[in-house]
Design a protein around this motif. Structure first.
Motif, short mmCIF file in Angstrom:
data_model
loop_
_atom_site.label_atom_id
_atom_site.label_comp_id
_atom_site.label_asym_id
_atom_site.label_seq_id
_atom_site.Cartn_x
_atom_site.Cartn_y
_atom_site.Cartn_z
N UNK A 1 0.82 -1.20 0.00
CA UNK A 1 0.00 0.00 0.00
C UNK A 1 0.86 1.26 0.00
N UNK A 2 1.96 1.24 0.77
CA UNK A 2 2.82 2.41 0.89
C UNK A 2 3.69 2.60 -0.36
N UNK A 3 4.31 1.51 -0.83
CA UNK A 3 5.27 1.62 -1.93
C UNK A 3 4.63 1.56 -3.30
N UNK A 4 3.53 0.81 -3.43
CA UNK A 4 2.93 0.59 -4.75
C UNK A 4 1.55 1.21 -4.89
N UNK A 5 1.02 1.75 -3.79
CA UNK A 5 -0.30 2.37 -3.85
C UNK A 5 -1.43 1.40 -4.05
N UNK A 6 -1.24 0.15 -3.65
CA UNK A 6 -2.29 -0.85 -3.83
C UNK A 6 -3.39 -0.67 -2.77
N UNK A 7 -4.66 -0.80 -3.16
CA UNK A 7 -5.75 -0.66 -2.21
C UNK A 7 -5.78 -1.82 -1.23
N UNK A 8 -6.29 -1.56 -0.05
CA UNK A 8 -6.41 -2.59 0.99
C UNK A 8 -7.89 -2.90 1.18
N UNK A 9 -8.27 -4.14 0.96
CA UNK A 9 -9.67 -4.54 1.09
C UNK A 9 -10.12 -4.49 2.55
N UNK A 10 -11.39 -4.18 2.80
CA UNK A 10 -11.90 -4.14 4.19
C UNK A 10 -11.66 -5.45 4.95
N UNK A 11 -11.83 -6.58 4.27
CA UNK A 11 -11.63 -7.85 4.96
C UNK A 11 -10.17 -8.03 5.37
N UNK A 12 -9.26 -7.46 4.59
CA UNK A 12 -7.84 -7.52 4.93
C UNK A 12 -7.56 -6.67 6.16
N UNK B 1 -7.59 -14.22 0.05
CA UNK B 1 -8.41 -13.19 -0.61
C UNK B 1 -7.58 -12.29 -1.52
N UNK B 2 -6.24 -12.26 -1.36
CA UNK B 2 -5.41 -11.43 -2.23
C UNK B 2 -4.72 -12.24 -3.32
N UNK B 3 -4.97 -13.55 -3.36
CA UNK B 3 -4.32 -14.38 -4.38
C UNK B 3 -5.09 -14.27 -5.68
N UNK B 4 -4.41 -14.50 -6.82
CA UNK B 4 -5.08 -14.40 -8.11
C UNK B 4 -6.18 -15.42 -8.28
N UNK B 5 -6.04 -16.58 -7.62
CA UNK B 5 -7.04 -17.62 -7.76
C UNK B 5 -8.38 -17.24 -7.18
N UNK C 1 -0.68 -11.02 -11.95
CA UNK C 1 -1.42 -9.88 -11.42
C UNK C 1 -1.73 -10.03 -9.95
N UNK C 2 -0.96 -10.88 -9.29
CA UNK C 2 -1.30 -11.20 -7.91
C UNK C 2 -1.02 -10.05 -6.97
N UNK C 3 -1.71 -10.08 -5.86
CA UNK C 3 -1.41 -9.20 -4.75
C UNK C 3 -0.49 -9.96 -3.82
N UNK C 4 0.02 -9.31 -2.75
CA UNK C 4 0.95 -9.95 -1.88
C UNK C 4 0.37 -11.15 -1.19
N UNK C 5 1.24 -12.03 -0.76
CA UNK C 5 0.79 -13.20 -0.03
C UNK C 5 1.63 -13.40 1.18
N UNK C 6 2.01 -14.65 1.47
CA UNK C 6 2.61 -14.96 2.75
C UNK C 6 4.10 -14.82 2.74
N UNK C 7 4.71 -15.39 3.80
CA UNK C 7 6.12 -15.20 4.01
C UNK C 7 6.96 -15.81 2.96
N UNK C 8 6.48 -16.55 2.08
CA UNK C 8 7.27 -16.91 0.94
C UNK C 8 6.61 -16.35 -0.28
#
Length: 388
Positions: free
Chosen positions: A160-171, A336-340, A365-372
């Motif tokens: 969100x800070x570096x890329x300006x990606x929106x954050x979903x309410x559920x997130x 919820x942030x995965x492309x699938x 086109x994925x959004x971020x995910x987990x520690x890997x």
């Protein structure tokens, strides 16, 4: 007694499969098995770090240097295998330094922007692993892994800070649940009764924050071949570990006859094997990527089992509850942030030359995910380091 031979064979076999380019179809079941195997390898790596620290006076810097050197060797073998496969297939030999997305001028070198992201990824990844190893020397294996695995929250915030990606309410709701879980794990109201140094919790949390930054950087390296990312990262970490360790007089190396070497070698092999397994798993997940990626959170569960079995560690009920909250929140963020979760899941087309303009489709086109991480990281840079 541990043997590194099966792990070494598994790592090299997975690397050969990764180089072969035979990953053009979706195999959710196989992908699940690979991601689960990678999660176990990461947990096993953490166990070996703790056992190595019990057997020797090795410091965080010497541990990391040995891990990075072994990673360089294994990835060097995989790179040579890839170059040989490319040459035999008539697709041309890809430069080991410039195997990135080819520009219109035919240059295979990463762009200037990619070098910035790659440098940031190396600094963040190095800092993450150093802090994780420091905290691992104090915290139980399961607790340390659980705190580090809260990084999906930080990935979302960094993006969100570096890329300006929106954050979903559920997130946002999941972030609150994750923070509540971390509070239950650390229990700041009773730090004086803990048998570990309070700073170890802070180090683990900072490791999670830097892991989030590392994964955001990896997502931006979609034009750089994963062998370049791995070699650059491993080489940078090796030089930094040796340099800082010697400068701070914190670079003891165990004698060759020391039993700690079996654990040190296992650290490097398990780390590389985990990264390759998870890369392959994400590549073959297809439209099931969101569900398959959640299996990455088996790592804290495996860590708890290994810690109890080999180290006699136990965690309290509040910490179990806190771990469950972090796991649930992080897995939800990942899903919820995965492309699938939002796409039909196009198949990933991996050409034989291994160039990173491959892996096209919804994963890119994925959004971020987990520690890997998943998403664009899987679409470009191959195996991941970090959080562990």
């Amino acid at each position: 007694r541990f043997s590194c031979r099966p792990s070494a064979r598994a790592a090299l076999s997975a690397a050969r499969l990764l180089n072969s380019g035979h990953m053009t179809e979706d195999h959710p079941l196989r992908a699940s098995a690979l991601v689960a195997s990678g999660s176990f390898c990461f947990a096993f790596m953490g166990l070996c770090v703790k056992l190595a620290e019990q057997q020797t006076e090795a410091t965080t810097f010497s541990l990391f240097a040995i891990r990075s050197l072994l990673g360089l060797i294994l990835n060097g073998l995989a790179t040579l295998a890839h170059l040989g496969t490319a040459a035999a297939g008539g697709s041309g030999v890809v430069s080991a330094v410039g195997a990135g997305r080819r520009s219109k001028r035919g240059c295979g070198c990463p762009s200037r922007e990619s070098w910035v992201w790659l440098g940031t990824r190396c600094v963040a990844g190095f800092t993450c692993v150093v802090l994780e190893y420091l905290s691992l020397s104090q915290l139980p294996l399961a607790i340390n892994t659980m705190i580090v695995y809260s990084c999906p929250a930080w990935i979302v915030l960094w993006a969100a800070v570096l890329l300006g990606e929106p954050v979903k309410p559920i997130v946002v709701a999941c972030l609150g649940v994750s923070v509540a879980g971390l509070v239950l794990i650390v229990r700041p109201w009773s730090l004086e009764s803990h048998k570990v140094e309070p700073w170890a919790y802070g180090a683990a949390l900072l490791a999670s924050i830097f892991a989030g930054l590392s994964y955001v950087c990896l997502r931006q390296l979609k034009g750089v071949h994963f062998h370049v990312v791995l070699n650059f990262f491993q080489g940078t970490c090796f030089v930094a570990s040796v340099g800082l360790g010697l400068a701070l007089d914190q670079f003891p190396i165990p004698e060759l006859s020391s039993p700690a070497w079996r654990y040190l070698i296992c650290v490097g092999i398990a780390s590389y094997g985990a990264e390759v397994c998870i890369t392959l798993g994400y590549a073959q997940a297809g439209k099931s990527l969101g569900q398959v990626s959640v299996l990455k959170f088996l790592c804290p569960i495996f860590s708890g089992f290994l810690g109890a079995l080999f180290l006699g560690e136990a965690i309290s009920r509040p910490q179990i509850l806190g771990s469950a909250l972090v796991l649930a929140a992080s897995a939800t963020i990942l899903y919820v942030t995965s492309p699938g979760a939002d796409s039909a899941g196009k198949k990933y087309d991996v050409p034989s030359d291994g160039s990173s303009e491959t892996w096209s489709g919804s994963c890119g086109d994925a959004s971020p995910s987990d520690s890997d991480s998943v998403g664009r990281q899987a679409s470009s840079s191959g195996p991941w380091f970090g959080g562990s």
